[in-house]
Scaffold this motif. Structure first.
Motif, PDB file in Angstrom:
ATOM      1  N   ALA A   1       0.848  -1.194   0.000  1.00 39.38           N
ATOM      2  CA  ALA A   1       0.000   0.000   0.000  1.00 39.38           C
ATOM      3  C   ALA A   1       0.883   1.243   0.000  1.00 39.38           C
ATOM      4  O   ALA A   1       0.599   2.226   0.677  1.00 39.38           O
ATOM      5  N   THR A   2       1.956   1.174  -0.766  1.00 41.69           N
ATOM      6  CA  THR A   2       2.974   2.226  -0.784  1.00 41.69           C
ATOM      7  C   THR A   2       2.644   3.356  -1.751  1.00 41.69           C
ATOM      8  O   THR A   2       3.330   4.383  -1.754  1.00 41.69           O
ATOM      9  N   GLY A   3       1.631   3.169  -2.586  1.00 40.09           N
ATOM     10  CA  GLY A   3       1.322   4.178  -3.576  1.00 40.09           C
ATOM     11  C   GLY A   3       2.371   4.228  -4.671  1.00 40.09           C
ATOM     12  O   GLY A   3       3.241   3.352  -4.786  1.00 40.09           O
ATOM     13  N   VAL A   4       2.281   5.253  -5.490  1.00 40.32           N
ATOM     14  CA  VAL A   4       3.272   5.476  -6.547  1.00 40.32           C
ATOM     15  C   VAL A   4       4.299   6.446  -5.982  1.00 40.32           C
ATOM     16  O   VAL A   4       4.141   7.656  -6.064  1.00 40.32           O
ATOM     17  N   SER A   5       5.338   5.913  -5.402  1.00 41.79           N
ATOM     18  CA  SER A   5       6.235   6.694  -4.556  1.00 41.79           C
ATOM     19  C   SER A   5       7.468   7.230  -5.259  1.00 41.79           C
ATOM     20  O   SER A   5       8.223   8.006  -4.672  1.00 41.79           O
TER      21      SER A   5
ATOM     22  N   ARG B   1      14.538  27.865 -26.374  1.00 42.19           N
ATOM     23  CA  ARG B   1      15.477  28.055 -25.268  1.00 42.19           C
ATOM     24  C   ARG B   1      14.720  28.395 -23.985  1.00 42.19           C
ATOM     25  O   ARG B   1      13.755  29.178 -24.004  1.00 42.19           O
ATOM     26  N   TYR B   2      15.186  27.803 -22.881  1.00 40.81           N
ATOM     27  CA  TYR B   2      14.571  28.039 -21.584  1.00 40.81           C
ATOM     28  C   TYR B   2      15.655  28.235 -20.522  1.00 40.81           C
ATOM     29  O   TYR B   2      16.774  27.717 -20.649  1.00 40.81           O
ATOM     30  N   ASP B   3      15.263  28.948 -19.469  1.00 45.98           N
ATOM     31  CA  ASP B   3      16.153  29.095 -18.320  1.00 45.98           C
ATOM     32  C   ASP B   3      16.015  27.930 -17.350  1.00 45.98           C
ATOM     33  O   ASP B   3      16.979  27.547 -16.690  1.00 45.98           O
ATOM     34  N   ARG B   4      14.803  27.382 -17.264  1.00 52.60           N
ATOM     35  CA  ARG B   4      14.532  26.287 -16.318  1.00 52.60           C
ATOM     36  C   ARG B   4      13.631  25.261 -16.994  1.00 52.60           C
ATOM     37  O   ARG B   4      12.753  25.605 -17.788  1.00 52.60           O
ATOM     38  N   ILE B   5      13.842  24.006 -16.621  1.00 53.13           N
ATOM     39  CA  ILE B   5      12.973  22.927 -17.092  1.00 53.13           C
ATOM     40  C   ILE B   5      12.496  22.172 -15.856  1.00 53.13           C
ATOM     41  O   ILE B   5      13.310  21.694 -15.054  1.00 53.13           O
ATOM     42  N   LEU B   6      11.195  22.046 -15.715  1.00 51.50           N
ATOM     43  CA  LEU B   6      10.595  21.382 -14.564  1.00 51.50           C
ATOM     44  C   LEU B   6       9.889  20.114 -15.035  1.00 51.50           C
ATOM     45  O   LEU B   6       9.068  20.160 -15.949  1.00 51.50           O
ATOM     46  N   CYS B   7      10.225  19.000 -14.432  1.00 54.27           N
ATOM     47  CA  CYS B   7       9.652  17.711 -14.811  1.00 54.27           C
ATOM     48  C   CYS B   7       8.495  17.374 -13.869  1.00 54.27           C
ATOM     49  O   CYS B   7       8.708  17.021 -12.705  1.00 54.27           O
ATOM     50  N   CYS B   8       7.277  17.475 -14.380  1.00 56.47           N
ATOM     51  CA  CYS B   8       6.057  17.211 -13.608  1.00 56.47           C
ATOM     52  C   CYS B   8       5.263  16.120 -14.318  1.00 56.47           C
ATOM     53  O   CYS B   8       4.125  16.347 -14.767  1.00 56.47           O
ATOM     54  N   THR B   9       5.859  14.968 -14.468  1.00 52.94           N
ATOM     55  CA  THR B   9       5.306  13.906 -15.305  1.00 52.94           C
ATOM     56  C   THR B   9       4.695  12.753 -14.506  1.00 52.94           C
ATOM     57  O   THR B   9       4.440  11.686 -15.056  1.00 52.94           O
ATOM     58  N   GLY B  10       4.454  12.960 -13.221  1.00 51.97           N
ATOM     59  CA  GLY B  10       3.767  11.948 -12.442  1.00 51.97           C
ATOM     60  C   GLY B  10       4.692  11.016 -11.700  1.00 51.97           C
ATOM     61  O   GLY B  10       5.905  11.248 -11.579  1.00 51.97           O
ATOM     62  N   PHE B  11       4.102   9.923 -11.221  1.00 47.18           N
ATOM     63  CA  PHE B  11       4.807   9.005 -10.341  1.00 47.18           C
ATOM     64  C   PHE B  11       4.648   7.566 -10.822  1.00 47.18           C
ATOM     65  O   PHE B  11       3.830   7.268 -11.685  1.00 47.18           O
TER      66      PHE B  11
END
Length: 536
Positions: free
Chosen positions: A149-153, A282-292
């Motif tokens: 029952a650890t979830g997508v950790s 071109r970017y200054d920052r790249i944020l990875c918000c692709t889930g678990f």
């Protein structure tokens, strides 16, 4: 060091672990919950990063019917204690994540659940008697059955060359001032990505949200994990040309740009809506918000569950047992592998019922306890009354639409057994060990509900209280199916209703009585008798 031996080991004291622990304790089963953190619900102490839940909390519903209220309470676990309701913790419609951790701690304490904290499992293996779980200190725990029952950790990180230059959702700064005047690329199109984009609207110079698939809006798909309205302010800035955009396509590579050339990152992007045209941005920052994803690294080779859906979830049977490791079960958000992005199994308001179903399966299999049922008369009127009473009140069928059903099986002597809240697939595969025939009662949206405009009243409400148009109804409505040897041979759609009250004689009751009169009057009906009229 002394081994700890139990009948059940539950790994994880999040909502699912606590729910199953309570159900096992209520039956006096021998269990132990192992939790890596110092308190229940460690996930919610970190996520969501911007600390507002998207699970609704509605204390004021206009009714004191506890079952009906659970339809609007997406955070409470199931217990007999009316004090253990999340709605008592905050009036906020979208509550704070810290309220969830406080609630879970109180739930575990009030029910005196058997939990061992600060116990991080490092290895899971099998022996002749079941499973062996060893923690980081070398202490050993044994059990005949193991429930994860650890979830997508673990973060799900896409295989993009240069992805190591992206900042992960779990560790990125959340202070908007940290992104002032920067060009920001956010990978992902789910709620974590758009929650992040909304947070940066006032400070970032440019925000692009990118992913290979089109945005899915929860109000249209009816899947609550798709983009929710509370997180979609960013879309307004995109459509009104405020330096922000949503990009449909694939990131081909991420490369650092030398400081002498301005720094940041050069991203090669292939646009799916422009004949795969490749453009460099071109970017200054790249944020990875692709889930678990599920962390299977703790399993030894002989105990490792097979994975599915891009290796994000363990593959499961209809009983939520591992497809390749007998005795290994899964609880909570991991259960959504069976109905990924179709119902609410990935969320508390869905999996609290699926966990209860899992507990009943365990009771069936290992303790010779039948699934709870009641016997009702086999008359068409009695069957109709029982069905309509349940669909008008049930929270489980409401939340777990199309994947959880009330099931009727023939008991003989003119009676039927009414069994509540059974996963449809489990029932169809003979999990209730009844006869060849069963009737399943579900709540469902129409087959093309996600392809129509949900705000177009001419589509959404055209079949209001009209039995003849019930089959094409787009909105949530009851469906009654007769299955023979696991296959549907007849079905009846109850006409949709604006207030979800299916109790009008001519619109709802009488057509369902006609259906039951045709095919369920006794145990000797034949498939050839099922033709037309109320039976589709």
């Amino acid at each position: 060091m002394t081994d700890h031996v139990h009948e059940y080991l539950i790994v994880g004291a999040g909502p699912a672990g606590l729910q199953l622990a309570h159900l096992l304790a209520a039956r006096s089963r021998d269990y132990l919950v192992l939790e890596a953190g110092a308190a229940p619900g460690a996930f919610f102490s970190v996520f969501p990063r911007h600390r507002t839940l998207i699970s609704i909390n509605k204390p004021h519903t206009g009714t004191d019917d506890a079952e009906l209220n659970l339809r609007m309470d997406w955070n409470s676990l199931l217990s007999p204690d009316p004090e253990l309701l999340f709605t008592r913790y905050t009036p906020r419609y979208f509550p704070a994540a810290d309220d969830m951790t406080r609630y879970l701690a109180d739930f575990a304490r009030a029910l005196d659940l058997n939990i061992r904290y600060d116990t991080r499992i490092a290895l899971v293996d099998r022996d002749g008697a079941g499973f062996v779980a060893t923690d980081a200190t070398g202490e050993v725990f044994r059990a005949r059955r193991l429930v994860m029952a650890t979830g997508v950790s673990k973060p799900y990180v896409p295989a993009i060359p240069g992805i190591e230059h992206a900042e992960q959702y779990a560790t990125m700064p959340t202070d908007p001032s940290d992104y002032t005047d920067q060009r920001v690329l956010i990978l992902g199109k789910g709620n974590s990505a758009l929650e992040t984009a909304d947070n940066l609207i006032e400070t970032a110079a440019v925000i692009h949200v990118a992913g290979p698939h089109s945005l899915r809006l929860a109000w249209q798909s009816h899947y609550v994990g798709h983009l929710r309205a509370v997180n979609n302010n960013f879309l307004d800035t995109y459509q009104l040309k405020s330096q922000n955009a949503v990009l449909d396509g694939n990131v081909l590579s991420i490369d650092p740009v030398a400081a002498a050339e301005g720094g940041g990152y050069r991203v090669r992007f292939s646009f799916v809506r422009a004949d795969e045209v490749v453009k460099e941005l071109r970017y200054d920052r790249i944020l990875c918000c692709t889930g678990f994803r599920f962390d299977a690294s703790v399993f030894a080779e002989g105990a490792r569950p097979r994975l599915a859906i891009n290796d994000r979830f363990p593959e499961q049977t209809s009983a939520h047992e591992s497809a390749n490791v007998p005795g290994l079960y899964f609880a909570g958000t991991l259960m959504q592998q069976r109905d990924f992005k179709k119902a609410t199994t990935g969320f508390i308001h869905g999996f609290r019922y699926t966990v209860r179903a899992l507990h009943r399966i365990l009771e069936q299999r290992y303790h010779a306890e039948p699934w709870p049922y009641r016997e009702i008369s086999g008359s068409a009127a009695e069957l109709t009354a029982a069905v309509l009473d349940r669909v008008n009140r049930s929270s489980a069928l409401w939340q777990q639409f199309a994947v959880m059903a009330d099931v009727l099986t023939w008991a003989g002597d003119g009676t039927w057994r009414y069994v509540e809240e059974v996963p449809v697939a489990y029932a169809r595969e003979g999990g209730l060990a009844g006869g060849a025939d069963l009737v399943a009662v579900t709540l469902e949206y129409g087959p093309d509900h996600d392809k129509v405009d949900p705000f177009d009243v001419t589509v959404r409400r055209s079949g209001q209280d009209k039995p003849a148009e019930a089959y094409d109804a787009a909105y949530l409505h009851p469906v009654v199916r007769l299955y023979r040897d696991g296959e549907p041979v007849a079905q009846h759609h109850v006409a949709e209703n604006l207030e979800n009250e299916w109790n009008k004689p001519e619109a709802h009751r009488d057509p369902l009585i006609a259906f039951f009169e045709k095919v369920l009057t006794d145990s000797g009906y034949a498939a050839s008798d099922i033709v037309s009229g109320a039976v589709v």
